[in-house]
Design a protein around this motif. Structure first.
Motif, PDB file in Angstrom:
ATOM      1  N   SER A  55       0.831  -1.198   0.000  1.00  0.00           N
ATOM      2  CA  SER A  55       0.000   0.000   0.000  1.00  0.00           C
ATOM      3  C   SER A  55       0.868   1.252   0.000  1.00  0.00           C
ATOM      4  O   SER A  55       2.083   1.199   0.211  1.00  0.00           O
ATOM      5  CB  SER A  55      -0.902   0.013   1.231  1.00  0.00           C
ATOM      6  OG  SER A  55      -0.122   0.188   2.401  1.00  0.00           O
ATOM      7  N   ALA A  56       0.235   2.400  -0.213  1.00  0.00           N
ATOM      8  CA  ALA A  56       0.965   3.669  -0.161  1.00  0.00           C
ATOM      9  C   ALA A  56       1.545   3.900   1.223  1.00  0.00           C
ATOM     10  O   ALA A  56       2.637   4.452   1.382  1.00  0.00           O
ATOM     11  CB  ALA A  56       0.031   4.819  -0.544  1.00  0.00           C
ATOM     12  N   VAL A  57       0.815   3.454   2.247  1.00  0.00           N
ATOM     13  CA  VAL A  57       1.290   3.633   3.614  1.00  0.00           C
ATOM     14  C   VAL A  57       2.550   2.812   3.855  1.00  0.00           C
ATOM     15  O   VAL A  57       3.511   3.271   4.479  1.00  0.00           O
ATOM     16  CB  VAL A  57       0.188   3.263   4.616  1.00  0.00           C
ATOM     17  CG1 VAL A  57       0.689   3.391   6.045  1.00  0.00           C
ATOM     18  CG2 VAL A  57      -1.034   4.156   4.412  1.00  0.00           C
ATOM     19  N   SER A  58       2.582   1.563   3.337  1.00  0.00           N
ATOM     20  CA  SER A  58       3.772   0.738   3.530  1.00  0.00           C
ATOM     21  C   SER A  58       4.934   1.242   2.693  1.00  0.00           C
ATOM     22  O   SER A  58       6.088   1.219   3.138  1.00  0.00           O
ATOM     23  CB  SER A  58       3.471  -0.730   3.205  1.00  0.00           C
ATOM     24  OG  SER A  58       3.061  -0.885   1.865  1.00  0.00           O
ATOM     25  N   LEU A  59       4.661   1.718   1.481  1.00  0.00           N
ATOM     26  CA  LEU A  59       5.725   2.256   0.630  1.00  0.00           C
ATOM     27  C   LEU A  59       6.401   3.445   1.283  1.00  0.00           C
ATOM     28  O   LEU A  59       7.625   3.608   1.215  1.00  0.00           O
ATOM     29  CB  LEU A  59       5.152   2.662  -0.735  1.00  0.00           C
ATOM     30  CG  LEU A  59       6.081   3.440  -1.679  1.00  0.00           C
ATOM     31  CD1 LEU A  59       7.323   2.630  -1.990  1.00  0.00           C
ATOM     32  CD2 LEU A  59       5.360   3.829  -2.941  1.00  0.00           C
ATOM     33  N   VAL A  60       5.631   4.285   1.930  1.00  0.00           N
ATOM     34  CA  VAL A  60       6.181   5.448   2.617  1.00  0.00           C
ATOM     35  C   VAL A  60       6.551   5.104   4.058  1.00  0.00           C
ATOM     36  O   VAL A  60       7.586   5.538   4.572  1.00  0.00           O
ATOM     37  CB  VAL A  60       5.171   6.616   2.585  1.00  0.00           C
ATOM     38  CG1 VAL A  60       5.626   7.756   3.484  1.00  0.00           C
ATOM     39  CG2 VAL A  60       4.987   7.101   1.163  1.00  0.00           C
ATOM     40  N   GLY A  61       5.709   4.312   4.733  1.00  0.00           N
ATOM     41  CA  GLY A  61       5.902   4.040   6.148  1.00  0.00           C
ATOM     42  C   GLY A  61       7.052   3.106   6.446  1.00  0.00           C
ATOM     43  O   GLY A  61       7.749   3.278   7.454  1.00  0.00           O
ATOM     44  N   LEU A 283      12.005  -6.370   1.249  1.00  0.00           N
ATOM     45  CA  LEU A 283      13.433  -6.131   1.476  1.00  0.00           C
ATOM     46  C   LEU A 283      13.910  -4.924   0.672  1.00  0.00           C
ATOM     47  O   LEU A 283      14.730  -4.134   1.162  1.00  0.00           O
ATOM     48  CB  LEU A 283      14.231  -7.379   1.089  1.00  0.00           C
ATOM     49  CG  LEU A 283      15.752  -7.304   1.271  1.00  0.00           C
ATOM     50  CD1 LEU A 283      16.107  -7.072   2.733  1.00  0.00           C
ATOM     51  CD2 LEU A 283      16.411  -8.589   0.751  1.00  0.00           C
ATOM     52  N   THR A 284      13.377  -4.742  -0.526  1.00  0.00           N
ATOM     53  CA  THR A 284      13.776  -3.617  -1.373  1.00  0.00           C
ATOM     54  C   THR A 284      13.467  -2.289  -0.706  1.00  0.00           C
ATOM     55  O   THR A 284      14.330  -1.413  -0.601  1.00  0.00           O
ATOM     56  CB  THR A 284      13.069  -3.683  -2.740  1.00  0.00           C
ATOM     57  OG1 THR A 284      13.438  -4.889  -3.408  1.00  0.00           O
ATOM     58  CG2 THR A 284      13.452  -2.494  -3.614  1.00  0.00           C
ATOM     59  N   TYR A 285      12.219  -2.099  -0.232  1.00  0.00           N
ATOM     60  CA  TYR A 285      11.956  -0.786   0.327  1.00  0.00           C
ATOM     61  C   TYR A 285      12.454  -0.623   1.752  1.00  0.00           C
ATOM     62  O   TYR A 285      12.609   0.497   2.230  1.00  0.00           O
ATOM     63  CB  TYR A 285      10.507  -0.310   0.154  1.00  0.00           C
ATOM     64  CG  TYR A 285       9.360  -1.174   0.571  1.00  0.00           C
ATOM     65  CD1 TYR A 285       8.474  -1.636  -0.391  1.00  0.00           C
ATOM     66  CD2 TYR A 285       9.100  -1.475   1.896  1.00  0.00           C
ATOM     67  CE1 TYR A 285       7.367  -2.387  -0.035  1.00  0.00           C
ATOM     68  CE2 TYR A 285       7.996  -2.225   2.261  1.00  0.00           C
ATOM     69  CZ  TYR A 285       7.125  -2.682   1.290  1.00  0.00           C
ATOM     70  OH  TYR A 285       6.043  -3.428   1.650  1.00  0.00           O
ATOM     71  N   CYS A 286      12.810  -1.734   2.431  1.00  0.00           N
ATOM     72  CA  CYS A 286      13.496  -1.591   3.721  1.00  0.00           C
ATOM     73  C   CYS A 286      14.948  -1.157   3.516  1.00  0.00           C
ATOM     74  O   CYS A 286      15.457  -0.288   4.240  1.00  0.00           O
ATOM     75  CB  CYS A 286      13.440  -2.901   4.499  1.00  0.00           C
ATOM     76  SG  CYS A 286      11.824  -3.248   5.243  1.00  0.00           S
ATOM     77  N   LEU A 287      15.631  -1.734   2.533  1.00  0.00           N
ATOM     78  CA  LEU A 287      16.996  -1.312   2.223  1.00  0.00           C
ATOM     79  C   LEU A 287      17.024   0.129   1.718  1.00  0.00           C
ATOM     80  O   LEU A 287      17.966   0.884   2.006  1.00  0.00           O
ATOM     81  CB  LEU A 287      17.618  -2.250   1.187  1.00  0.00           C
ATOM     82  CG  LEU A 287      17.930  -3.668   1.688  1.00  0.00           C
ATOM     83  CD1 LEU A 287      18.404  -4.548   0.543  1.00  0.00           C
ATOM     84  CD2 LEU A 287      18.974  -3.634   2.793  1.00  0.00           C
ATOM     85  N   PHE A 288      15.995   0.528   0.993  1.00  0.00           N
ATOM     86  CA  PHE A 288      15.869   1.927   0.570  1.00  0.00           C
ATOM     87  C   PHE A 288      15.781   2.840   1.798  1.00  0.00           C
ATOM     88  O   PHE A 288      16.372   3.924   1.832  1.00  0.00           O
ATOM     89  CB  PHE A 288      14.631   2.078  -0.315  1.00  0.00           C
ATOM     90  CG  PHE A 288      14.367   3.481  -0.795  1.00  0.00           C
ATOM     91  CD1 PHE A 288      15.352   4.216  -1.426  1.00  0.00           C
ATOM     92  CD2 PHE A 288      13.122   4.063  -0.615  1.00  0.00           C
ATOM     93  CE1 PHE A 288      15.109   5.507  -1.874  1.00  0.00           C
ATOM     94  CE2 PHE A 288      12.869   5.342  -1.060  1.00  0.00           C
ATOM     95  CZ  PHE A 288      13.863   6.074  -1.688  1.00  0.00           C
ATOM     96  N   LYS A 309       9.643  17.473  11.159  1.00  0.00           N
ATOM     97  CA  LYS A 309       8.594  16.762  10.422  1.00  0.00           C
ATOM     98  C   LYS A 309       8.417  15.353  10.987  1.00  0.00           C
ATOM     99  O   LYS A 309       9.347  14.783  11.554  1.00  0.00           O
ATOM    100  CB  LYS A 309       8.948  16.665   8.933  1.00  0.00           C
ATOM    101  CG  LYS A 309       8.901  17.989   8.177  1.00  0.00           C
ATOM    102  CD  LYS A 309       9.192  17.754   6.697  1.00  0.00           C
ATOM    103  CE  LYS A 309       9.118  19.057   5.897  1.00  0.00           C
ATOM    104  NZ  LYS A 309       9.423  18.829   4.456  1.00  0.00           N
ATOM    105  N   PRO A 310       7.233  14.762  10.818  1.00  0.00           N
ATOM    106  CA  PRO A 310       7.050  13.370  11.247  1.00  0.00           C
ATOM    107  C   PRO A 310       7.868  12.433  10.375  1.00  0.00           C
ATOM    108  O   PRO A 310       8.236  12.775   9.245  1.00  0.00           O
ATOM    109  CB  PRO A 310       5.543  13.142  11.058  1.00  0.00           C
ATOM    110  CG  PRO A 310       5.128  14.141  10.037  1.00  0.00           C
ATOM    111  CD  PRO A 310       5.999  15.347  10.258  1.00  0.00           C
ATOM    112  N   ALA A 311       8.138  11.245  10.887  1.00  0.00           N
ATOM    113  CA  ALA A 311       8.962  10.278  10.155  1.00  0.00           C
ATOM    114  C   ALA A 311       8.384   9.945   8.787  1.00  0.00           C
ATOM    115  O   ALA A 311       9.128   9.772   7.809  1.00  0.00           O
ATOM    116  CB  ALA A 311       9.120   9.003  10.990  1.00  0.00           C
ATOM    117  N   ASP A 312       7.053   9.881   8.683  1.00  0.00           N
ATOM    118  CA  ASP A 312       6.427   9.499   7.415  1.00  0.00           C
ATOM    119  C   ASP A 312       6.609  10.539   6.318  1.00  0.00           C
ATOM    120  O   ASP A 312       6.263  10.280   5.157  1.00  0.00           O
ATOM    121  CB  ASP A 312       4.934   9.234   7.621  1.00  0.00           C
ATOM    122  CG  ASP A 312       4.672   7.916   8.327  1.00  0.00           C
ATOM    123  OD1 ASP A 312       5.595   7.082   8.370  1.00  0.00           O
ATOM    124  OD2 ASP A 312       3.558   7.719   8.838  1.00  0.00           O
ATOM    125  N   ALA A 313       7.158  11.714   6.667  1.00  0.00           N
ATOM    126  CA  ALA A 313       7.444  12.724   5.642  1.00  0.00           C
ATOM    127  C   ALA A 313       8.749  12.438   4.916  1.00  0.00           C
ATOM    128  O   ALA A 313       9.102  13.157   3.969  1.00  0.00           O
ATOM    129  CB  ALA A 313       7.494  14.109   6.275  1.00  0.00           C
TER     130      ALA A 313
END
Length: 513
Positions: A55-61, A283-288, A309-313
């Motif tokens: 989701s968008a939340v996981s991609l950013v979060g 793993l890809t977006y965690c390494l990012f 800013k909050p972390a999600d920014a």
């Protein structure tokens, strides 16, 4: 955002709508609209299911969790260790029961096993929880989309919501599936290109600046029962197994795709491939996220822009500050794609359950236009509820999150006991379901330090125990184990454990630490 970025976004929107319109021309019945004529291959379904998880939340979060959030880091990967184990259990115990359903709703199985009352109860639990969650998904996605596009949160709700409703209403589940695959490709490619771009511009300094305390992957010094630690190995593994089993097999928004498979073998293939391929994506977006943590240390302007800013920014700020024209559009398209892939399956499944379980019209007797009308109604409802959440009802958001976490364990208990044993009847199933739900809601209120992942475990065992106490235990039929697929997933689970355990020393070596 430059003209080139907006051209990429408009081209993406136009392509999705065009494909949906072409698909709509071939749909006549509810089977076409909700099940794609039961013609889907396992590889296609696996990619669609993966896209729904991203989701968008996981991609950013997820990158923000890894890079900045207190108590965060690469420990997020512990959650993924549960997935192949859950897929084995779903394939062995639950998939045959689901594939016995002849309509578009998985809750038909509950009627076959426990009676019409249990079917109605489970479908109502789904409609309430998933209906409210659709508004939460849209609102949370708008919080991500808003700063990237430079528009207000209500405007982002309308942009994301109306477009999702448009293509979902037009093309049904087939449009959802193919748009999900396109969205997955954009998301994965976008994150990979961004990571390469950081390395190309900032060089090895970024890798050397990675904070090694963020690379810890396995947390065994806490059980998450009373200390507020939601990200320890035991709750993430045990709670994750139950949550994933329930989500993939007992939640209409995901399990409906298994009903759309052309055969039992293709449905099994979809689950196996999902169990294998989701880990590399996460793993890809965690390494990012680790690269962004290093970038904060070497780029003073980037760190200054994040101050306060909050972390999600983190990811939106990176996109706006670091990426050139064209690449901004690609990453914004990835965020929008992730937001819409989470919403489209919710809307289609809500419409399917409404017509099959409440109105009691079988999918084979429905017209595609009836499905479109109900999907549109649910889409507008999601937009309206997201706008209400945007007005600051934080308490409501927290309650919905708790309800969602409380539901999965009890629902799984009813499905699993129904599929694996001959125990129970309608009354016992209803009491058992409510016992698990009430127990979890009590725990949420009285034990604030307990990880919500434990609610999956408590709800499952309380509901299971209640059903057996009320109705006794009766052994089920013979269980057929597909040995090859179980072996593949078991090997994948072992490899994932090894990779997750080896990551901290490997990253430390790469960073020169």
């Amino acid at each position: 955002m430059t003209t080139a970025d907006y051209v990429i976004l408009i081209a993406y929107f136009a392509a999705i709508l065009t494909v949906s319109a072409l698909i709509a021309r071939r749909q006549r019945s509810g089977d076409d609209f909700f099940l794609a004529g039961r013609s889907m291959h396992g590889r296609t379904l696996a990619l669609s299911i993966m896209a729904n998880q991203a989701s968008a939340v996981s991609l950013v979060g997820a990158p923000a969790f890894v890079a900045l959030q207190a108590g965060g880091g690469m420990r997020w990967l512990q959650y993924e260790l549960a997935l192949p184990i859950a897929m084995i259990l779903v394939i062995v115990f639950l998939l045959p029961a689901l594939r016995s359903v002849t309509g578009a709703s998985i809750y038909e199985f509950a009627e076959l096993r426990f009676g019409a009352g249990t079917r109605q109860l489970l479908s109502l639990v789904f409609l309430v929880s998933r209906g409210l969650a659709a508004g939460v998904i849209l609102y949370a996605s708008a919080l991500v989309v808003s700063p990237v596009l430079g528009i207000s949160v209500p405007a982002a709700i309308f942009v994301t919501g109306l477009f999702s409703v448009a293509y979902c209403t037009l093309g049904g589940i087939l449009a959802d599936i193919w748009s999900d695959i396109a969205q997955l490709a954009i998301l994965w490619v976008g994150v990979l290109i961004s990571a390469i771009f950081v390395l190309a511009r900032a060089g090895s300094d970024v890798v050397r600046a990675i904070p090694l305390e963020r690379t810890k992957t396995i947390v065994v010094d806490s059980l998450g029962l009373t200390d507020g630690n939601s990200f320890a190995l035991v709750p993430m593994l045990l709670g994750g197994i139950i949550l994933y089993m329930s989500y993939y097999a007992c939640d209409q928004s995901q399990a409906q795709r298994l009903l759309a498979a052309s055969s039992d073998e293709e449905a099994r293939r979809a689950l196996v491939l999902n169990g294998l391929l989701r880990f590399p994506l996460v793993l890809t977006y965690c390494l990012f996220g680790l690269l962004l943590a290093g970038l904060l240390r070497v780029d003073g302007d980037f760190a200054a822009a994040m101050a306060g800013k909050p972390a999600d920014a983190l990811v939106p700020t990176f996109i706006l500050m670091w990426l050139p024209a064209g690449m901004k559009g690609l990453l914004v398209a990835a965020i929008l794609a992730a937001a819409m892939s989470s919403l489209d399956s919710a809307l289609n499944s809500l419409a399917a359950v409404t017509l099959e379980d409440l109105v009691r019209i079988r999918s084979s007797n429905q017209s595609a236009w009836l499905g479109r009308g109900v999907t549109l109604a649910w889409g507008l409802s999601a937009i309206a509820s997201a706008l209400i959440f945007a007005r600051g009802t934080t308490g409501v958001l927290q309650l919905i999150t708790q309800v969602g976490s409380a539901v999965y364990g009890p629902v799984l208990a009813i499905f699993l006991i129904g599929a694996a044993t001959r125990s129970g009847n309608g009354r016992a199933a209803a009491v058992a379901l409510m016992a698990g739900l009430v127990t979890n809601l009590i725990l949420a209120r009285t034990v604030p330090g307990m990880s919500p992942l434990w609610w999956n475990v408590t709800g499952f065992f309380i509901s299971s125990a209640t059903l057996f106490i009320l109705a006794g235990f009766q052994r089920g039929g013979e269980v057929v184990v597909p040995k090859q697929q179980v072996a593949v997933l078991s090997a994948a689970a072992a490899v994932m454990f090894l990779v997750v355990g080896a990551l901290p020393p490997l990253i430390a070596w790469a960073a020169g630490g």
